[in-house]
Design an enzyme around this catalytic site. Sequence first.
Site, PDB file in Angstrom:
ATOM      1  N   GLY A  28     123.060-132.500  17.356  1.00 52.57           N
ATOM      2  CA  GLY A  28     121.968-131.986  18.190  1.00 52.57           C
ATOM      3  C   GLY A  28     121.710-130.529  17.886  1.00 52.57           C
ATOM      4  O   GLY A  28     122.171-130.004  16.874  1.00 52.57           O
ATOM      5  N   ASN A  29     120.931-129.866  18.730  1.00 52.42           N
ATOM      6  CA  ASN A  29     120.705-128.427  18.561  1.00 52.42           C
ATOM      7  C   ASN A  29     120.538-127.781  19.930  1.00 52.42           C
ATOM      8  O   ASN A  29     120.536-128.457  20.948  1.00 52.42           O
ATOM      9  CB  ASN A  29     119.508-128.174  17.633  1.00 52.42           C
ATOM     10  CG  ASN A  29     118.211-128.693  18.193  1.00 52.42           C
ATOM     11  OD1 ASN A  29     117.710-128.191  19.201  1.00 52.42           O
ATOM     12  ND2 ASN A  29     117.665-129.730  17.571  1.00 52.42           N
ATOM     13  N   ARG A  30     120.385-126.456  19.933  1.00 51.65           N
ATOM     14  CA  ARG A  30     120.439-125.692  21.183  1.00 51.65           C
ATOM     15  C   ARG A  30     119.123-125.625  21.946  1.00 51.65           C
ATOM     16  O   ARG A  30     119.048-124.910  22.953  1.00 51.65           O
ATOM     17  CB  ARG A  30     120.861-124.250  20.876  1.00 51.65           C
ATOM     18  CG  ARG A  30     122.295-124.089  20.450  1.00 51.65           C
ATOM     19  CD  ARG A  30     122.490-122.642  20.059  1.00 51.65           C
ATOM     20  NE  ARG A  30     123.839-122.344  19.642  1.00 51.65           N
ATOM     21  CZ  ARG A  30     124.829-122.005  20.470  1.00 51.65           C
ATOM     22  NH1 ARG A  30     124.631-121.933  21.758  1.00 51.65           N
ATOM     23  NH2 ARG A  30     126.033-121.737  19.994  1.00 51.65           N
ATOM     24  N   ALA A  94     112.387-128.889  18.764  1.00 51.17           N
ATOM     25  CA  ALA A  94     113.272-128.558  17.643  1.00 51.17           C
ATOM     26  C   ALA A  94     113.747-129.890  17.070  1.00 51.17           C
ATOM     27  O   ALA A  94     114.789-130.428  17.468  1.00 51.17           O
ATOM     28  CB  ALA A  94     114.435-127.703  18.123  1.00 51.17           C
TER      29      ALA A  94
END
Length: 222
Positions: A28-30, A94
Amino acid sequence: MSGPLAGRRVIVSAGPTYEDLDPVRFLGNRSSGKMGFAVAAAAAQAGADVQLVAGPVHLPTPDGVTRVDVRSAAQMHAAVFAALPADIYVGAAAVADFTPARVATSKIKKRVGEAGLTLELVRTRDILAELAADPRRPRLMVGFAAETDDVDDNARHKLAAKRVDLIAANRVGVAGSGFEGDDNLLVVHDAAGQHSLGPGPKTAVAADLVALIAHRLDPEPP
Ligand code: CTP
């Protein structure tokens, strides 16, 4: 509905995507989704009919917005194209650029990698670039660029490479500051130059971005 975007259909993507590795793990990402949700809220307040395609986030749905929840980049791609037609697309999500080549059906056990584990990743589809090249392309295409370095150069490169009308660039700190905070500073690039929005709360910056979008679609409202 009245407002500068009355009668317009807007699709906004927001949040991260999660790319599953096995039944318990993902990449995943932030991204917090806050900026995209704020854009969706501001567009609805400006009178638009807003479809929000949201990655996995815990945020309330803004008033007057229709929301579809997705998890992976592939699901986000399908949901965005299913939400067409639209006058405006804002790609604030994102989206993962890479996804595991295979998703294990059982939990990957530690013993499979005594000397470490190498993951094989494949590219995802670029939703923004594909939509910009599609016959159903919304009239105004807005991308985001989250960058740690060379923010302006990268943003201008994305504007041309993805053939979009606007790129809203923000600097991301090592702790993910541009993603997780409540404030933001955007530099919006178009073919003619650039405009700074903020710094300020994401809600205020989103309202400024929506005003800029409305002006681009309709420079001299009655
Ligand atoms: N984007 C997309 N689909 C992808 C990747 C990115 O639609 N598979 C969109 C994002 O929603 C954003 C824009 O492209 O509007 C730029 O995303 P960003 O992650 O900054 O750029 P990338 O194209 O992924 O390039 P890089 O990671 O090399 O900076």
